[in-house]
Every structure is written in structure tokens, then in C-alpha cells.
Motif scaffolding. Structure first.
Motif, PDB file in Angstrom:
ATOM      1  N   ALA A  41      22.190 -15.431  29.775  1.00 39.12           N
ATOM      2  CA  ALA A  41      21.464 -14.849  28.619  1.00 39.12           C
ATOM      3  C   ALA A  41      21.513 -15.742  27.675  1.00 39.12           C
ATOM      4  CB  ALA A  41      22.286 -13.664  28.344  1.00 39.12           C
ATOM      5  N   ALA A  42      22.366 -16.477  27.334  1.00 39.47           N
ATOM      6  CA  ALA A  42      22.521 -17.410  26.270  1.00 39.47           C
ATOM      7  C   ALA A  42      21.286 -18.761  26.561  1.00 39.47           C
ATOM      8  CB  ALA A  42      23.685 -18.284  26.083  1.00 39.47           C
ATOM      9  N   LYS A  43      20.930 -19.053  27.581  1.00 37.57           N
ATOM     10  CA  LYS A  43      20.023 -19.921  27.947  1.00 37.57           C
ATOM     11  C   LYS A  43      18.604 -19.273  27.986  1.00 37.57           C
ATOM     12  CE  LYS A  43      22.561 -23.314  30.902  1.00 37.57           C
ATOM     13  NZ  LYS A  43      22.539 -23.779  32.066  1.00 37.57           N
ATOM     14  N   GLY A  44      18.588 -17.910  27.768  1.00 39.31           N
ATOM     15  CA  GLY A  44      17.370 -17.236  27.980  1.00 39.31           C
ATOM     16  C   GLY A  44      16.637 -17.084  29.162  1.00 39.31           C
ATOM     17  N   GLU A  45      17.358 -17.343  30.102  1.00 42.43           N
ATOM     18  CA  GLU A  45      16.917 -17.281  31.655  1.00 42.43           C
ATOM     19  C   GLU A  45      17.680 -16.179  32.519  1.00 42.43           C
ATOM     20  OE1 GLU A  45      17.647 -21.400  32.125  1.00 42.43           O
ATOM     21  OE2 GLU A  45      19.081 -21.079  33.567  1.00 42.43           O
ATOM     22  N   LYS A  46      17.033 -16.047  33.705  1.00 45.02           N
ATOM     23  CA  LYS A  46      17.784 -15.005  34.706  1.00 45.02           C
ATOM     24  C   LYS A  46      18.798 -16.012  35.271  1.00 45.02           C
ATOM     25  CE  LYS A  46      16.438 -12.406  38.777  1.00 45.02           C
ATOM     26  NZ  LYS A  46      17.862 -12.381  39.291  1.00 45.02           N
ATOM     27  N   SER A  47      20.028 -15.117  35.341  1.00 47.50           N
ATOM     28  CA  SER A  47      21.297 -15.879  36.011  1.00 47.50           C
ATOM     29  C   SER A  47      20.922 -16.223  37.522  1.00 47.50           C
ATOM     30  CB  SER A  47      22.384 -14.784  35.925  1.00 47.50           C
ATOM     31  OG  SER A  47      23.587 -15.433  36.608  1.00 47.50           O
ATOM     32  N   LYS A  86      20.077 -22.908  16.927  1.00 42.94           N
ATOM     33  CA  LYS A  86      19.994 -22.199  18.256  1.00 42.94           C
ATOM     34  C   LYS A  86      20.760 -20.956  18.557  1.00 42.94           C
ATOM     35  CE  LYS A  86      18.689 -26.465  20.743  1.00 42.94           C
ATOM     36  NZ  LYS A  86      19.206 -27.574  21.506  1.00 42.94           N
ATOM     37  N   ALA A  87      21.799 -21.265  17.558  1.00 42.32           N
ATOM     38  CA  ALA A  87      22.828 -20.316  17.836  1.00 42.32           C
ATOM     39  C   ALA A  87      22.040 -18.796  17.093  1.00 42.32           C
ATOM     40  CB  ALA A  87      24.103 -20.449  17.018  1.00 42.32           C
ATOM     41  N   MET A  88      21.422 -18.823  16.179  1.00 42.12           N
ATOM     42  CA  MET A  88      20.857 -17.618  15.633  1.00 42.12           C
ATOM     43  C   MET A  88      19.601 -17.162  16.404  1.00 42.12           C
ATOM     44  SD  MET A  88      23.051 -16.851  13.668  1.00 42.12           S
ATOM     45  CE  MET A  88      22.289 -15.487  12.907  1.00 42.12           C
ATOM     46  N   GLN A  89      18.950 -18.029  17.250  1.00 41.81           N
ATOM     47  CA  GLN A  89      17.904 -17.510  18.086  1.00 41.81           C
ATOM     48  C   GLN A  89      18.122 -16.070  18.968  1.00 41.81           C
ATOM     49  OE1 GLN A  89      17.034 -21.041  20.512  1.00 41.81           O
ATOM     50  NE2 GLN A  89      15.505 -21.913  18.836  1.00 41.81           N
ATOM     51  N   MET A  90      17.140 -15.223  18.961  1.00 42.44           N
ATOM     52  CA  MET A  90      17.330 -13.982  19.789  1.00 42.44           C
ATOM     53  C   MET A  90      17.171 -14.197  21.189  1.00 42.44           C
ATOM     54  SD  MET A  90      18.438 -11.874  17.462  1.00 42.44           S
ATOM     55  CE  MET A  90      18.358 -10.259  18.277  1.00 42.44           C
ATOM     56  N   VAL A  91      17.858 -13.697  22.157  1.00 45.62           N
ATOM     57  CA  VAL A  91      17.655 -14.127  23.554  1.00 45.62           C
ATOM     58  C   VAL A  91      17.980 -12.528  24.048  1.00 45.62           C
ATOM     59  CG1 VAL A  91      18.222 -16.513  23.655  1.00 45.62           C
ATOM     60  CG2 VAL A  91      20.142 -14.719  23.741  1.00 45.62           C
ATOM     61  N   GLY A  92      17.528 -12.486  25.426  1.00 45.55           N
ATOM     62  CA  GLY A  92      17.849 -11.321  26.332  1.00 45.55           C
ATOM     63  C   GLY A  92      19.580 -11.096  26.435  1.00 45.55           C
ATOM     64  N   GLY A  93      19.955  -9.901  26.325  1.00 47.25           N
ATOM     65  CA  GLY A  93      21.316  -9.625  26.385  1.00 47.25           C
ATOM     66  C   GLY A  93      22.071 -10.008  27.856  1.00 47.25           C
ATOM     67  N   ALA A  94      23.054 -10.221  27.758  1.00 52.30           N
ATOM     68  CA  ALA A  94      23.780 -10.587  29.113  1.00 52.30           C
ATOM     69  C   ALA A  94      24.047  -9.197  29.801  1.00 52.30           C
ATOM     70  CB  ALA A  94      25.162 -11.026  28.789  1.00 52.30           C
ATOM     71  N   PHE A  95      23.946  -9.528  30.967  1.00 50.66           N
ATOM     72  CA  PHE A  95      24.130  -8.118  32.246  1.00 50.66           C
ATOM     73  C   PHE A  95      22.920  -7.020  31.856  1.00 50.66           C
ATOM     74  CE2 PHE A  95      28.211  -9.886  31.295  1.00 50.66           C
ATOM     75  CZ  PHE A  95      28.684 -10.323  32.540  1.00 50.66           C
ATOM     76  N   GLY A  96      21.790  -7.615  31.193  1.00 51.09           N
ATOM     77  CA  GLY A  96      20.700  -6.634  31.184  1.00 51.09           C
ATOM     78  C   GLY A  96      20.788  -5.530  29.588  1.00 51.09           C
ATOM     79  N   GLY A  97      21.799  -6.200  28.936  1.00 53.60           N
ATOM     80  CA  GLY A  97      22.063  -5.446  27.669  1.00 53.60           C
ATOM     81  C   GLY A  97      21.008  -5.859  26.608  1.00 53.60           C
ATOM     82  N   PRO A  98      21.096  -5.250  25.412  1.00 53.03           N
ATOM     83  CA  PRO A  98      20.217  -5.428  24.541  1.00 53.03           C
ATOM     84  C   PRO A  98      20.216  -6.838  24.030  1.00 53.03           C
ATOM     85  CG  PRO A  98      22.075  -4.355  23.439  1.00 53.03           C
ATOM     86  CD  PRO A  98      22.180  -4.462  24.964  1.00 53.03           C
TER      87      PRO A  98
END
Length: 139
Positions: A41-47, A86-98
Motif C-alpha cells: 500500500a505504501a508503495k502504491g502497488e498490489k501486494s 513522499k510521506a504525505m502522498q495519497m496511496v491506496g489503503g492497506a488490505f483494500g481499505g480507504p
């Protein structure tokens, strides 16, 4: 967490204090899988691995340690390259969360490690072993 994996003998990886909780090995395998989820999620990619993959597949100490090491290596890149922007960039949530800030996923990963380190410490102490965080320094 990784040092704790080394402290516990392989014969005790199946230890759990009561039937309703994970074994020592399953705890470490769970942490490995969850770390992939948080850091993806932090990388902005699918696990590349599901949260429960290693709990289902890694049964020996060697397999569990390999999964834990792989998850730490996978996360290292995103931690090492993190800066304020980078810390403030919005990314998809972990575990499919927001969606949330990249830092939120990494904070979640750190919190998850700490939460389960508490379990790990208890498992080690019950087995007469000293947790790495309490062991005398080897300086």
C-alpha cells in the motif's frame, strides 16, 4: 522481530500458550504476510503476497524466517526512500481499505510489528527464553 525468530528453537515454533491463539511460527508468518500488505500500500502497488499466504504455506522455521526476511527486505525500500513529500502522498489503503497518506500505511506496519512483538515476548518468556529487546548488549 527477526532476532526473536532466531532465539526460538525450531522445536518450539509450534508452541502456543492456549488453543485459541496462533503458534509462535504462525505469528511470525502472519507478520510477514501483513507487512507485504502494508508496504505494498505504501508503495502504491498490489501486494505480491496475501496476508495469510505464509501462515498457510510456511511450516518450518527456515520457511517462516525466509518469509519474514523477504517481507522486511520488501519494506526496506519504501522506508529508506521516504521523505516528507513522499510521506504525505495519497496511496491506496492497506488490505483494500480507504486511501490515505503513504506514511499511514508505514505507521500501520510499525504498529502491527509492535503489537505482535508483545505476543512474541510472552511466548519466549513462557519458554524460558530472553527476548532480544531484554538481552544484555553484546558490545
Amino acid at each position: 522481530m527477526r532476532l526473536s525468530a532466531d532465539v526460538m528453537p525450531e522445536a518450539k515454533y509450534g508452541f502456543k500458550p492456549v488453543d485459541s491463539v496462533r503458534t509462535f511460527g504462525a505469528l511470525l508468518a502472519h507478520v510477514a504476510g501483513a507487512s507485504f500488505e502494508f508496504c505494498a500500500a505504501a508503495k502504491g502497488e498490489k501486494s505480491p503476497h496475501s496476508e495469510d499466504e505464509f501462515e498457510k504455506s510456511a511450516k518450518t522455521k527456515a520457511d517462516i524466517v525466509k518469509a519474514l526476511d523477504a517481507s522486511i527486505a520488501y519494506c526496506d525500500d519504501v522506508y529508506k526512500t521516504l521523505d516528507d513529500a513522499k510521506a504525505m502522498q495519497m496511496v491506496g489503503g492497506a488490505f483494500g481499505g480507504p486511501s490515505g497518506a503513504r506514511a499511514a500505511a508505514l505507521i500501520g506496519n510499525t504498529n502491527h510489528f509492535n503489537e505482535h512483538y508483545g505476543n512474541i515476548v510472552t511466548y519466549l518468556r513462557i519458554n524460558g527464553l530472553v527476548p532480544p529487546s531484554s538481552a544484555p548488549s553484546q558490545q
